[in-house]
Write an enzyme that holds these catalytic residues in place. Structure first.
Site, PDB file in Angstrom:
ATOM      1  N   GLY A   1     -23.441   5.659   6.818  1.00 37.22           N
ATOM      2  CA  GLY A   1     -22.580   4.796   7.631  1.00 37.22           C
ATOM      3  C   GLY A   1     -21.255   4.690   6.919  1.00 37.22           C
TER       4      GLY A   1
ATOM      5  N   SER B   1     -16.829  -1.067  10.488  1.00 39.47           N
ATOM      6  CA  SER B   1     -16.615  -2.425  11.004  1.00 39.47           C
ATOM      7  C   SER B   1     -16.028  -2.376  12.410  1.00 39.47           C
ATOM      8  CB  SER B   1     -15.715  -3.230  10.074  1.00 39.47           C
ATOM      9  OG  SER B   1     -14.525  -2.533   9.823  1.00 39.47           O
TER      10      SER B   1
ATOM     11  N   ASP C   1      -4.622   0.696  10.513  1.00 43.60           N
ATOM     12  CA  ASP C   1      -4.941   1.402   9.257  1.00 43.60           C
ATOM     13  C   ASP C   1      -3.968   2.567   9.129  1.00 43.60           C
ATOM     14  OD1 ASP C   1      -6.265   2.963   7.178  1.00 43.60           O
ATOM     15  OD2 ASP C   1      -8.087   1.847   7.670  1.00 43.60           O
TER      16      ASP C   1
ATOM     17  N   GLY D   1      -6.254   5.723   3.078  1.00 43.26           N
ATOM     18  CA  GLY D   1      -7.196   5.183   2.104  1.00 43.26           C
ATOM     19  C   GLY D   1      -6.574   4.130   1.201  1.00 43.26           C
TER      20      GLY D   1
ATOM     21  N   SER E   1       0.093  -1.981   7.448  1.00 45.38           N
ATOM     22  CA  SER E   1      -0.234  -3.280   8.019  1.00 45.38           C
ATOM     23  C   SER E   1       0.975  -4.228   8.131  1.00 45.38           C
ATOM     24  CB  SER E   1      -1.368  -3.890   7.190  1.00 45.38           C
ATOM     25  OG  SER E   1      -1.528  -5.220   7.454  1.00 45.38           O
TER      26      SER E   1
ATOM     27  N   ASP F   1      -9.759  -6.506   5.956  1.00 42.22           N
ATOM     28  CA  ASP F   1     -10.541  -5.657   5.031  1.00 42.22           C
ATOM     29  C   ASP F   1      -9.695  -4.437   4.685  1.00 42.22           C
ATOM     30  OD1 ASP F   1     -12.627  -4.659   3.515  1.00 42.22           O
ATOM     31  OD2 ASP F   1     -13.589  -3.673   5.218  1.00 42.22           O
TER      32      ASP F   1
ATOM     33  N   HIS G   1      -7.149  -4.016  -1.397  1.00 46.53           N
ATOM     34  CA  HIS G   1      -7.737  -5.126  -2.128  1.00 46.53           C
ATOM     35  C   HIS G   1      -6.938  -5.530  -3.361  1.00 46.53           C
ATOM     36  CE1 HIS G   1     -10.695  -5.062   0.814  1.00 46.53           C
ATOM     37  NE2 HIS G   1     -11.801  -5.086   0.106  1.00 46.53           N
TER      38      HIS G   1
ATOM     39  N   HIS H   1     -13.219 -10.051   4.295  1.00 42.94           N
ATOM     40  CA  HIS H   1     -14.313  -9.298   3.657  1.00 42.94           C
ATOM     41  C   HIS H   1     -14.103  -9.204   2.156  1.00 42.94           C
ATOM     42  CE1 HIS H   1     -16.920  -5.511   3.253  1.00 42.94           C
ATOM     43  NE2 HIS H   1     -17.705  -6.506   3.612  1.00 42.94           N
ATOM     44  N   ASP H   2     -15.197  -9.019   1.422  1.00 41.02           N
ATOM     45  CA  ASP H   2     -15.161  -8.815  -0.033  1.00 41.02           C
ATOM     46  C   ASP H   2     -14.638 -10.031  -0.789  1.00 41.02           C
ATOM     47  OD1 ASP H   2     -16.286  -6.286   0.056  1.00 41.02           O
ATOM     48  OD2 ASP H   2     -14.354  -5.301   0.324  1.00 41.02           O
TER      49      ASP H   2
HETATM   50  C1  LIG Z   1     -12.205  -1.015   2.687  1.00 36.26           C
HETATM   51  S1  LIG Z   1     -11.480   0.120   3.809  1.00 36.26           S
HETATM   52  C2  LIG Z   1     -11.856  -0.561   5.360  1.00 36.26           C
HETATM   53  C3  LIG Z   1     -13.299  -0.419   5.693  1.00 36.26           C
HETATM   54  C4  LIG Z   1     -13.601  -0.760   7.127  1.00 36.26           C
HETATM   55  N1  LIG Z   1     -13.407  -2.170   7.393  1.00 36.26           N
HETATM   56  C5  LIG Z   1     -15.008  -0.345   7.454  1.00 36.26           C
HETATM   57  O1  LIG Z   1     -15.909  -1.192   7.410  1.00 36.26           O
HETATM   58  O2  LIG Z   1     -15.225   0.830   7.722  1.00 36.26           O
HETATM   59  C6  LIG Z   1      -9.791  -0.327   3.649  1.00 36.26           C
HETATM   60  C7  LIG Z   1      -8.875   0.425   4.603  1.00 36.26           C
HETATM   61  O3  LIG Z   1      -7.605  -0.210   4.554  1.00 36.26           O
HETATM   62  C8  LIG Z   1      -6.603   0.771   4.702  1.00 36.26           C
HETATM   63  N2  LIG Z   1      -5.399   0.204   4.117  1.00 36.26           N
HETATM   64  C9  LIG Z   1      -5.210  -0.194   2.847  1.00 36.26           C
HETATM   65  N3  LIG Z   1      -3.969  -0.702   2.691  1.00 36.26           N
HETATM   66  C10 LIG Z   1      -3.366  -0.643   3.911  1.00 36.26           C
HETATM   67  C11 LIG Z   1      -2.083  -1.017   4.425  1.00 36.26           C
HETATM   68  N4  LIG Z   1      -1.170  -1.572   3.638  1.00 36.26           N
HETATM   69  N5  LIG Z   1      -1.824  -0.787   5.725  1.00 36.26           N
HETATM   70  C12 LIG Z   1      -2.743  -0.220   6.533  1.00 36.26           C
HETATM   71  N6  LIG Z   1      -3.977   0.147   6.114  1.00 36.26           N
HETATM   72  C13 LIG Z   1      -4.284  -0.060   4.823  1.00 36.26           C
HETATM   73  C14 LIG Z   1      -7.143   1.996   3.985  1.00 36.26           C
HETATM   74  O4  LIG Z   1      -6.576   3.173   4.520  1.00 36.26           O
HETATM   75  C15 LIG Z   1      -8.652   1.888   4.242  1.00 36.26           C
HETATM   76  O5  LIG Z   1      -9.056   2.703   5.301  1.00 36.26           O
END
Ligand SMILES: C[S@@+](CC[C@H](N)C(=O)[O-])C[C@H]1O[C@@H](n2cnc3c(N)ncnc32)[C@H](O)[C@@H]1O
Length: 283
Positions: free
Chosen positions: A115, A121, A140, A144, A193, A210, A213, A238-239
């Site tokens: 998954g 999510s 997103d 990554g 974002s 999410d 981080h 989350h987290d």
């Molecule tokens: C922990 S993953 C998300 C997991 C998702 N919620 C899931 O359950 O599948 C964090 C995501 O945030 C995106 N991300 C991180 N910083 C970002 C930003 N400043 N703007 C947009 N996306 C961002 C990353 O590309 C990544 O795919």
């Protein structure tokens, strides 16, 4: 029975070949890094101890329904000849239990998360949106987060675009949505974002944070999106780990910030997931 050590008469598939199939959504998170394990068959089991029924060579799939003692579970799976363990995240566990990760490292059993994070999510939120007759929007940049980059703990090389030489989770995300039959209920916005939040005016019934981080990103998400949570709407983070031993602290600090603002009241806690409701103005 477990005493039988000869593998079954089925063609073996190298575990590495399964991991390379991005659409399977498998990610190795513990066990030998370059495993030469081969999989003869795949079995699901939610028994507390599947040992008596393993013949060897299995990719054993479980969601951990009866998982109580990860060390014994893994040790006995290894003794029975299992090739690897696949752990399904949700509905029982939100993330793979740390004890299971440690046990697989200790006993040298490849552990796969089943998954992928590429839409996991989103499909839950989109399913809820479908039931409520509304649309889910995901934001997103698909490049990554920090921890998903090369050399970091959550890097998955199968998600690197060879031409750009950068992560690209968009194709995998789209496949996940397609497979779940939820494409019509999701609008995917690709970009950073804070940049998108600046353009966004519509009040939102639920915001799920999410993303990145680090403090910079977690605060950016909060400042960008929390103001858009409608009266009585939900802010889900989350987290959130109050104990630094369990994980990074930025989402926890944002959670504290939201509560301290007086604008949000906590309504539920599930593992590291915190659900807050807007009960006042501001952020
Ligand atoms: C922990 S993953 C998300 C997991 C998702 N919620 C899931 O359950 O599948 C964090 C995501 O945030 C995106 N991300 C991180 N910083 C970002 C930003 N400043 N703007 C947009 N996306 C961002 C990353 O590309 C990544 O795919």
């Amino acid at each position: 029975m477990a005493e039988t050590t000869a593998p079954p008469p089925t063609p073996a598939v190298p575990l590495a070949a399964l991991l390379a199939q991005g659409e399977l959504g498998l990610r190795q998170i513990a066990g030998p890094e370059r495993s030469d394990a081969v999989v003869h068959w795949v079995h699901t089991s939610e028994m507390a101890d599947p040992y008596p029924y393993l013949l060897g060579g299995e990719l054993l799939l479980s969601a951990g329904v009866l998982l109580e003692d990860p060390d014994t579970y893994v040790a006995r799976s290894v003794a029975a000849g299992a090739a690897a363990l696949g752990f399904g995240v949700t509905p029982v566990y939100d993330t793979v239990p740390a004890g299971l990760v440690e046990a697989c490292d200790r006993h040298g059993l490849p552990l796969l998360e089943v998954g992928t994070y590429c839409g996991r999510s989103t499909i839950l939120l989109a399913d809820a949106a479908r039931a409520a007759g509304v649309t889910a929007v995901t934001v997103d940049h698909h490049r990554g987060s920090e921890e998903q980059q090369e050399g970091w703990e959550y890097h998955d090389p199968s998600l690197v675009d060879p031409e750009a030489g950068r992560m690209d989770t968009l194709p995998s995300f789209r496949r996940t949505l397609h497979r779940a039959g939820l494409e019509d209920h999701v609008v995917a916005v690709v970009g950073r974002s804070p940049q998108i939040a600046r353009l966004w005016q519509t009040p939102l019934g639920l915001v799920f944070i999410d993303g990145g981080h680090t403090d910079e990103h977690a605060n950016g998400d909060y400042e960008g999106w929390a103001p858009r949570v409608a009266d009585g709407g939900l802010l889900v983070i989350h987290d959130v780990f109050p104990d630094p031993a369990d994980g990074g602290q930025a989402p926890y600090r944002v959670h504290r910030r939201a509560l301290a603002s007086g604008a949000f009241t906590e309504v539920s806690v599930t593992d590291s997931l915190r659900v807050l409701r807007r009960t006042g103005p501001g952020i």
